[in-house]
Design an enzyme around this catalytic site. Structure first.
Site, PDB file in Angstrom:
ATOM      1  N   ASP A  98     -22.702 -52.503 -12.088  1.00 15.75           N
ATOM      2  CA  ASP A  98     -21.834 -50.912 -11.232  1.00 15.75           C
ATOM      3  C   ASP A  98     -23.359 -51.297 -10.196  1.00 15.75           C
ATOM      4  OD1 ASP A  98     -20.721 -48.731 -11.553  1.00 15.75           O
ATOM      5  OD2 ASP A  98     -22.393 -47.787 -10.851  1.00 15.75           O
ATOM      6  N   TYR A 201     -24.088 -42.546  -3.118  1.00 17.98           N
ATOM      7  CA  TYR A 201     -22.908 -42.833  -3.000  1.00 17.98           C
ATOM      8  C   TYR A 201     -22.765 -42.216  -1.908  1.00 17.98           C
ATOM      9  CZ  TYR A 201     -21.138 -43.549  -8.170  1.00 17.98           C
ATOM     10  OH  TYR A 201     -20.807 -44.322  -9.076  1.00 17.98           O
ATOM     11  N   HIS A 256     -15.210 -50.733 -17.597  1.00 22.01           N
ATOM     12  CA  HIS A 256     -16.370 -50.759 -17.459  1.00 22.01           C
ATOM     13  C   HIS A 256     -17.642 -50.514 -17.997  1.00 22.01           C
ATOM     14  CE1 HIS A 256     -18.357 -49.838 -13.086  1.00 22.01           C
ATOM     15  NE2 HIS A 256     -19.064 -49.114 -14.269  1.00 22.01           N
TER      16      HIS A 256
END
Length: 279
Positions: A98, A201, A256
């Site tokens: 990730d 982010y 994921h």
């Protein structure tokens, strides 16, 4: 658990395996921490490898700067370099999942002399991802959550409301027990923790990804066909940005959360990469 300090920040670090084993650095993703590697590192340690799994910037309580700019990719890469320097390692095998994979791609592209091999899970090369984000409707749909995560304070309140129900829901399909999910969620409920991790982010810039160089070390990229965040377009394009021995592994029926869902298979893939003779 041990610690190291760099630039006024203190990072937590999980260390395992024989002291003389070849070093493997494992970088976790959001919204997890170094515990995501426990099932993988146990197998790497048994195979004779020395593992180092840090809680990265924002995740370690002693490494939570206040500003968004403090979470730019330059700083995230510098943190790994500081770890290698602290350990006295000229280079190491690097594994990332990730966001940890994003850091690992940039680290490898910028400092190939410090990376012996790269194993990236879920997230492909940054240029492949951004190109897909701009051209592939499926990837834009899969990445829509990013715009929510970038909304300051709104995302924190929503994710932590009702006993962090939405944050816990991120792990749907991972096959984790309630206690295992709590192990990831509980640290993020500490004051300032979730904001620090969401700042990854908020600090991301398309130009950083578009300017990422190809990597020139032996590389394995692992993608799962049930990943709700990363699509096939970027996955299949990633090999374009690897100018060395390259292996693409597609795992079927997984989501994921690969190190949690399939630690045995992930460890097997990592061992295949780190033990392969240099070409």
């Amino acid at each position: 658990m041990t610690r190291w300090s760099s630039g006024g920040l203190t990072f937590d670090l999980r260390v395992g395996g024989p002291a003389d084993g070849d070093p493997v650095v494992l970088l976790h993703g959001f919204p997890q921490n170094a515990a995501e590697w426990d099932g993988v590192t146990a197998r790497l340690n048994a195979a004779g490898y020395r593992t180092y799994a840090p809680d990265q910037r924002g995740y370690s309580p002693g490494a939570r700067p206040d500003t968004v700019d403090a979470y730019r990719i330059d700083h995230l890469v510098a943190d790994v370099l500081s770890l290698l320097d602290h350990l006295g390692l000229a280079s190491a095998h690097v594994v990332g999942h990730d966001w940890g994979a994003i850091v690992a791609w940039h680290l490898t592209a910028r400092h190939p002399d410090r990376v012996r091999t790269l194993t990236a899970l879920s997230v492909g090369h940054p240029r492949a991802f951004v190109t897909a984000l701009r051209s592939d409707p499926d990837q834009r749909k899969k990445s829509s959550y990013i715009y929510f995560f970038r909304r300051r304070w709104i995302a924190e309140r929503a994710l932590l409301a009702f006993n962090a129900r939405l944050l816990r829901g991120v792990f749907a399909g991972a096959g984790l027990s309630r206690d295992e999910v709590d192990g990831y969620v509980r640290p993020l409920r500490e004051r300032g923790a979730l904001t620090a991790t969401l700042n990854w982010y908020r600090a991301m810039r398309a130009r950083d990804s578009l300017n990422a160089d190809p990597v020139r070390v032996p590389t394995t990229y692992v993608w799962s066909d049930g990943d709700t965040a990363l699509g096939r377009t970027a996955a299949e394009a990633t090999g374009t940005y690897v100018e060395s021995d390259y292996t693409f592994v597609e795992l079927e029926g997984l989501t994921h959360w690969l190190p949690d869902q399939a630690p045995e298979r992930v460890a097997e893939i990592v061992l295949e990469r780190v033990s392969a003779p240099a070409r």
